[in-house]
Design an enzyme around this catalytic site. Structure first.
Site, PDB file in Angstrom:
ATOM      1  N   ALA A 168       0.873  -1.172   0.000  1.00  0.00           N
ATOM      2  CA  ALA A 168       0.000   0.000   0.000  1.00  0.00           C
ATOM      3  C   ALA A 168       0.911   1.223   0.000  1.00  0.00           C
ATOM      4  O   ALA A 168       2.077   1.146   0.395  1.00  0.00           O
ATOM      5  CB  ALA A 168      -0.885  -0.026   1.237  1.00  0.00           C
ATOM      6  N   GLY A 201       0.657  -5.013   0.868  1.00  0.00           N
ATOM      7  CA  GLY A 201      -0.576  -5.088   0.081  1.00  0.00           C
ATOM      8  C   GLY A 201      -0.393  -5.813  -1.245  1.00  0.00           C
ATOM      9  O   GLY A 201      -1.361  -6.326  -1.808  1.00  0.00           O
ATOM     10  N   GLU A 217      -0.659  -9.398  -0.404  1.00  0.00           N
ATOM     11  CA  GLU A 217      -2.075  -9.623  -0.066  1.00  0.00           C
ATOM     12  C   GLU A 217      -2.944  -9.653  -1.322  1.00  0.00           C
ATOM     13  O   GLU A 217      -3.887 -10.447  -1.413  1.00  0.00           O
ATOM     14  CB  GLU A 217      -2.546  -8.533   0.907  1.00  0.00           C
ATOM     15  CG  GLU A 217      -1.885  -8.669   2.284  1.00  0.00           C
ATOM     16  CD  GLU A 217      -2.080  -7.445   3.160  1.00  0.00           C
ATOM     17  OE1 GLU A 217      -1.725  -6.323   2.732  1.00  0.00           O
ATOM     18  OE2 GLU A 217      -2.593  -7.589   4.281  1.00  0.00           O
ATOM     19  N   GLU A 233       4.914  -5.137   7.187  1.00  0.00           N
ATOM     20  CA  GLU A 233       4.162  -4.064   7.844  1.00  0.00           C
ATOM     21  C   GLU A 233       4.623  -3.751   9.267  1.00  0.00           C
ATOM     22  O   GLU A 233       4.633  -2.592   9.682  1.00  0.00           O
ATOM     23  CB  GLU A 233       2.653  -4.409   7.877  1.00  0.00           C
ATOM     24  CG  GLU A 233       1.944  -4.216   6.548  1.00  0.00           C
ATOM     25  CD  GLU A 233       1.939  -5.474   5.691  1.00  0.00           C
ATOM     26  OE1 GLU A 233       2.757  -6.381   5.928  1.00  0.00           O
ATOM     27  OE2 GLU A 233       1.105  -5.538   4.768  1.00  0.00           O
TER      28      GLU A 233
HETATM   29  N1  CO8 Z   1       4.584   3.171  -0.888  1.00  0.00           N
HETATM   30  C1  CO8 Z   1       4.997   4.349  -1.413  1.00  0.00           C
HETATM   31  N2  CO8 Z   1       6.118   4.496  -2.147  1.00  0.00           N
HETATM   32  C2  CO8 Z   1       6.863   3.382  -2.349  1.00  0.00           C
HETATM   33  C3  CO8 Z   1       6.494   2.110  -1.832  1.00  0.00           C
HETATM   34  C4  CO8 Z   1       5.301   2.037  -1.068  1.00  0.00           C
HETATM   35  N3  CO8 Z   1       4.843   0.881  -0.566  1.00  0.00           N
HETATM   36  N4  CO8 Z   1       7.432   1.218  -2.191  1.00  0.00           N
HETATM   37  C5  CO8 Z   1       8.347   1.889  -2.913  1.00  0.00           C
HETATM   38  N5  CO8 Z   1       8.000   3.190  -3.019  1.00  0.00           N
HETATM   39  C6  CO8 Z   1       8.727   4.259  -3.712  1.00  0.00           C
HETATM   40  C7  CO8 Z   1       9.974   4.677  -2.949  1.00  0.00           C
HETATM   41  O1  CO8 Z   1       9.639   5.569  -1.923  1.00  0.00           O
HETATM   42  C8  CO8 Z   1      10.787   5.292  -4.049  1.00  0.00           C
HETATM   43  O2  CO8 Z   1      10.322   6.597  -4.284  1.00  0.00           O
HETATM   44  P1  CO8 Z   1      11.393   7.797  -4.584  1.00  0.00           P
HETATM   45  O3  CO8 Z   1      12.038   7.401  -5.857  1.00  0.00           O
HETATM   46  O4  CO8 Z   1      10.516   8.997  -4.694  1.00  0.00           O
HETATM   47  O5  CO8 Z   1      12.331   7.802  -3.438  1.00  0.00           O
HETATM   48  C9  CO8 Z   1      10.440   4.452  -5.276  1.00  0.00           C
HETATM   49  O6  CO8 Z   1       9.216   3.760  -4.946  1.00  0.00           O
HETATM   50  C10 CO8 Z   1      11.493   3.413  -5.563  1.00  0.00           C
HETATM   51  O7  CO8 Z   1      11.733   2.669  -4.383  1.00  0.00           O
HETATM   52  P2  CO8 Z   1      13.209   2.423  -3.788  1.00  0.00           P
HETATM   53  O8  CO8 Z   1      14.121   3.534  -4.181  1.00  0.00           O
HETATM   54  O9  CO8 Z   1      13.048   2.151  -2.322  1.00  0.00           O
HETATM   55  O10 CO8 Z   1      13.609   1.115  -4.590  1.00  0.00           O
HETATM   56  P3  CO8 Z   1      14.588  -0.033  -4.082  1.00  0.00           P
HETATM   57  O11 CO8 Z   1      14.818  -0.916  -5.272  1.00  0.00           O
HETATM   58  O12 CO8 Z   1      15.768   0.515  -3.395  1.00  0.00           O
HETATM   59  O13 CO8 Z   1      13.725  -0.846  -2.986  1.00  0.00           O
HETATM   60  C11 CO8 Z   1      11.741  -1.900  -2.115  1.00  0.00           C
HETATM   61  C12 CO8 Z   1      12.544  -1.517  -3.368  1.00  0.00           C
HETATM   62  C13 CO8 Z   1      12.502  -2.957  -1.323  1.00  0.00           C
HETATM   63  C14 CO8 Z   1      10.415  -2.489  -2.603  1.00  0.00           C
HETATM   64  C15 CO8 Z   1      11.513  -0.659  -1.242  1.00  0.00           C
HETATM   65  O14 CO8 Z   1      10.984   0.374  -2.045  1.00  0.00           O
HETATM   66  C16 CO8 Z   1      10.554  -0.881  -0.120  1.00  0.00           C
HETATM   67  O15 CO8 Z   1      10.939  -1.450   0.894  1.00  0.00           O
HETATM   68  N6  CO8 Z   1       9.288  -0.432  -0.264  1.00  0.00           N
HETATM   69  C17 CO8 Z   1       8.302  -0.522   0.769  1.00  0.00           C
HETATM   70  C18 CO8 Z   1       7.779  -1.940   0.864  1.00  0.00           C
HETATM   71  C19 CO8 Z   1       6.778  -2.048   1.998  1.00  0.00           C
HETATM   72  O16 CO8 Z   1       7.080  -1.837   3.137  1.00  0.00           O
HETATM   73  N7  CO8 Z   1       5.537  -2.415   1.618  1.00  0.00           N
HETATM   74  C20 CO8 Z   1       4.474  -2.573   2.570  1.00  0.00           C
HETATM   75  C21 CO8 Z   1       3.726  -1.310   2.732  1.00  0.00           C
HETATM   76  S1  CO8 Z   1       2.509  -1.412   4.005  1.00  0.00           S
HETATM   77  C22 CO8 Z   1       1.244  -2.253   3.318  1.00  0.00           C
HETATM   78  O17 CO8 Z   1       1.263  -2.664   2.205  1.00  0.00           O
HETATM   79  C23 CO8 Z   1       0.065  -2.465   4.207  1.00  0.00           C
HETATM   80  C24 CO8 Z   1      -1.153  -2.971   3.472  1.00  0.00           C
HETATM   81  C25 CO8 Z   1      -2.374  -2.806   4.293  1.00  0.00           C
HETATM   82  C26 CO8 Z   1      -2.692  -1.399   4.533  1.00  0.00           C
HETATM   83  C27 CO8 Z   1      -3.863  -1.196   5.408  1.00  0.00           C
HETATM   84  C28 CO8 Z   1      -4.071   0.254   5.650  1.00  0.00           C
HETATM   85  C29 CO8 Z   1      -4.711   0.654   6.860  1.00  0.00           C
END
Ligand code: CO8
Length: 264
Positions: A70, A115, A118, A138
């Site tokens: 998400a 997400g 999921e 998460e």
């Molecule tokens: N949300 C927003 N932006 C994101 C997300 C995300 N989930 N994942 C990546 N991005 C963005 C980064 O911020 C980055 O943006 P910018 O270029 O502006 O800095 C761009 O995508 C590229 O990402 P990275 O530079 O980090 O790329 P890497 O190759 O270094 O890393 C990863 C890739 C490992 C996927 C890393 O981006 C990461 O860890 N992302 C987050 C993954 C995560 O934690 N996902 C779970 C999110 S929580 C969730 O899904 C809960 C679901 C239920 C919600 C219920 C709500 C109440």
């Protein structure tokens, strides 16, 4: 025959080949993270899939990510009520996918985190690229899986491994996902969509009502005791004999002629 849907979406690329619909989530700046607009667009697209469609493939646009979770930037400032509403919108969409009358295949081409994992689990079948990565990270963000990950992960891979993944937030590779039964098969990245399409076409060639009843039975019987589940299946088995396609399927077999199902 490839067709493109007339409906334009900001974050979805949708197409149709024969009777297979394909939707690719496309938000390159955030690795296809699900924001509320994407959730709304997916909800709209999926609730408008026409009756002639036999299977749906969901994938991520680009080479790196299926869905990286998400959208954290949207969630960062939410309060309890906003968190509940956001979680509910995702949960409703994923339940709609899970109970869609046609089979849904997730073609997981890269990150399937939070997400994203999921979403893949709400689909009937998961095929993955050997570059795919899965996880429920998460708790590292101070939240729990909120799009039904605590519900579906244990049902998919078993309680012990689901708890390990969710408590540690560890990210696993495609081969590990295959080993634990989170995905059905893994492919070279360039072969993934063809494999998903081939499977979808195999499904599409079968009797649509029978496939639909089979999905309903498998889903609904999951939580029933054995007696209720068997009764439920027997009822749907009987209903198949009310369909023209049952007559067609069996006559074609007996006459050794090609079968042509009419979804009736
Ligand atoms: N949300 C927003 N932006 C994101 C997300 C995300 N989930 N994942 C990546 N991005 C963005 C980064 O911020 C980055 O943006 P910018 O270029 O502006 O800095 C761009 O995508 C590229 O990402 P990275 O530079 O980090 O790329 P890497 O190759 O270094 O890393 C990863 C890739 C490992 C996927 C890393 O981006 C990461 O860890 N992302 C987050 C993954 C995560 O934690 N996902 C779970 C999110 S929580 C969730 O899904 C809960 C679901 C239920 C919600 C219920 C709500 C109440």
């Amino acid at each position: 025959m490839e067709q493109t849907y007339t409906q334009e979406y900001e974050f979805l690329k949708v197409s149709r080949q024969d009777r297979i619909a394909v939707v690719a989530i496309s938000a390159p700046k955030s690795l296809n993270a699900l924001n509320s607009v994407i959730i709304g667009e997916l909800t709209h697209f999926i609730s408008n899939i026409d009756e002639d469609t036999r299977a749906l493939i969901i994938t991520g646009d680009g080479e790196k990510s299926f869905v990286a979770g998400a959208d954290i930037s949207e969630m960062a400032t939410l309060d309890r009520i906003g968190g509940c509403a956001f979680g509910q919108a995702g949960a409703d969409l994923f339940r709609m996918i899970e109970t869609l009358p046609i089979p849904v295949i997730a073609a997981v081409n890269g990150f399937a985190l939070g997400g994203g994992c999921e979403l893949a689990m709400a689909c009937d079948i998961r095929l993955a690229s050997n570059k795919a990565k899965f996880g429920q990270p998460e708790v590292g963000l101070g939240i729990i899986p909120g799009f039904s990950g605590t519900v579906r992960l244990a049902r998919t891979v078993g309680m012990g491994y689901a708890k390990e993944m969710i408590y540690t937030g560890k990210i696993i590779r495609a081969d590990e996902a295959l080993r634990i039964g989170l995905v059905n098969a893994i492919y070279e990245p360039e072969a993934l969509m063809d494999a998903a399409m081939e499977m979808a076409k195999k499904i599409a060639a079968n009797a649509p009502i029978a496939v639909r009843y089979a999905k309903t039975c498998i889903n609904e019987e999951w939580d029933m005791n054995a007696d209720d589940a068997i009764e439920f299946e027997t009822e749907f088995f009987g209903r198949c004999f009310d369909t023209e396609d049952q007559k067609e399927g069996m006559q074609a077999f007996l006459n050794k002629t090609p079968v042509e199902f009419k979804n009736r």
